[in-house]
Design a protein around this motif. Sequence first.
Motif, short mmCIF file in Angstrom:
data_model
loop_
_atom_site.label_atom_id
_atom_site.label_comp_id
_atom_site.label_asym_id
_atom_site.label_seq_id
_atom_site.Cartn_x
_atom_site.Cartn_y
_atom_site.Cartn_z
N LYS A 115 0.81 -1.22 0.00
CA LYS A 115 0.00 0.00 0.00
C LYS A 115 0.84 1.26 0.00
N SER A 119 0.37 4.09 -2.78
CA SER A 119 0.02 5.45 -2.38
C SER A 119 1.06 6.45 -2.86
N ASN A 124 -3.35 6.51 -3.95
CA ASN A 124 -4.45 5.62 -3.59
C ASN A 124 -3.92 4.20 -3.43
N SER A 175 -7.90 9.32 -12.45
CA SER A 175 -7.48 9.13 -11.06
C SER A 175 -7.94 7.80 -10.50
N LEU A 178 -5.82 3.78 -10.96
CA LEU A 178 -4.64 3.33 -10.23
C LEU A 178 -3.42 3.23 -11.17
N VAL A 272 -3.84 13.38 1.31
CA VAL A 272 -4.12 11.95 1.37
C VAL A 272 -4.27 11.55 2.82
N ASN A 276 -5.54 5.66 3.49
CA ASN A 276 -6.07 5.62 2.12
C ASN A 276 -7.51 5.11 2.09
N HIS A 279 -10.59 8.13 -1.39
CA HIS A 279 -9.88 8.29 -2.65
C HIS A 279 -9.36 9.73 -2.74
N SER A 341 -15.19 2.36 0.29
CA SER A 341 -14.75 3.24 1.38
C SER A 341 -15.65 3.06 2.60
N ASN A 344 -12.86 -1.23 2.16
CA ASN A 344 -12.14 -1.92 1.08
C ASN A 344 -12.27 -3.43 1.21
#
Length: 486
Positions: A115, A119, A124, A175, A178, A272, A276, A279, A341, A344
Amino acid sequence: MDYIGIDLGTSAVKLLLMGGDGTIRNVVSREYPIYFPRSGWSEQRPEDWWSAVQDGLKALLTGFDAKQVAGISFGGQMHGLVMLDAEDRVIRPAILWNDGRTAEQTAWLNDTVGKETLSACTANIAFAGFTAPKLLWVREKEPENFARIAKIMLPKDYIAYQLTGVHSTDYSDASGMLLLDVEHKCWSEKMLELCGVEKSWLPALFESYQPTGTVKPALAAQLGLECNCVVAAGAGDNAAAAVGTGTVGEGRCNVSLGTSGTIFISSRSFRVDSRNALHAFDHADGQYHLMGCMLSAASCNQWWMDSIIGTKDYAAEQAGMEERLGENSTFFLPYLMGERSPHNDPKARGMFIGMSMDTTRRDMTQAIMEGVSFGIRDSFEVAKALGIRLDSTRICGGGAKSALWRKMIANILNLRVERVASEEGPGLGAAMLAAVACGEYASVEEAADAIVQVTETVEPDPLLAAKYQEQYERFEKLYPAVKAWF
């Protein structure tokens, strides 16, 4: 001059004709099928989208002077994978945003690639609905199709290509692939390498309000448009809806209660959250936004009404419910298609909890509406942890037509809820982007200030908000308690 906004949704395309002053002159829609080849899979044929758009454009312009149309733009369902071969033919049906087949690929990205790496590259982490895991799935499961790829597109970009012959996308929609370095607005070389994607496969990047081309001469003649009719890049549906509700600039919020549900917070600066959970995307106004996305929102209520209790009289089912707001002992987890969200978890599922012998149909209906609202609040809590302070939100989507649901949102989020004059969020936002592209307005913010009008405000009630605070504290414990069972 007039402008066309094309809102390419999951169940239908809605086309809107807007005058330069923001007046909505006509709206038409055309449906198309969605296919579920296996449990958890969700696909559509891009050719069906294009057929519906062509038919819709003809109907939209009937009785109007098509020569007055200066520009066209889009709002579109995000994340869908459209693949074209070297002759620009569709290789396979598009894999949609709500498709859950990529759990293995998503886990590989998050757990093996990591991750932190994701990120750093894209702002993300991987979610099952994003485009990159879909590409990995095709590479692993359908190598013959992967080998034919010459272009990768998002759903609305396929329509833009059919109109202009240009392979393009915008930053807000990209966006969610990914594959984009969101902060620096360029394709991430690291992500392309990880996913086996050639840079030549990717479309050119534009701001949402920038022209990408003009309508092809033969098509313009067929529709009666001028040959110099501008096509602007457009935006992902949530960013387009935010434009249509005036959620642009710094610190504005929009809640959308559509098939999916979102809380969308616009910002002039990039940020951010550490988990995460939200988004971090580029916005259609040229800046940034944070967004929490639920996979099932108003669709939970539609499932309950249409498929389970068998009624179309939504208002009747909500009658008398207002008297018991904040006191329902029945809860609903709104994860009918998994959840994005902030959890996940593509394996999460819907669940009623707390029923007893005196639980009524109305209690269960109320639990569904409240469960969706609590799910929106889950993402709002993440934004609050970043130091974001809001006192109001705009609201749009089919669920927002319910006065009762608007009251729930106001008190569960403890925010003033503002309803705008137009219910046409993404379509209106798309038409506004076309107007900016053609110089009708100097910026997206200027267009929003001129066009978007608040017509109704719902203030939270302190006593009811306090009741819902207690209810939410119970709700937020439910998913962790049943996660292992999923």
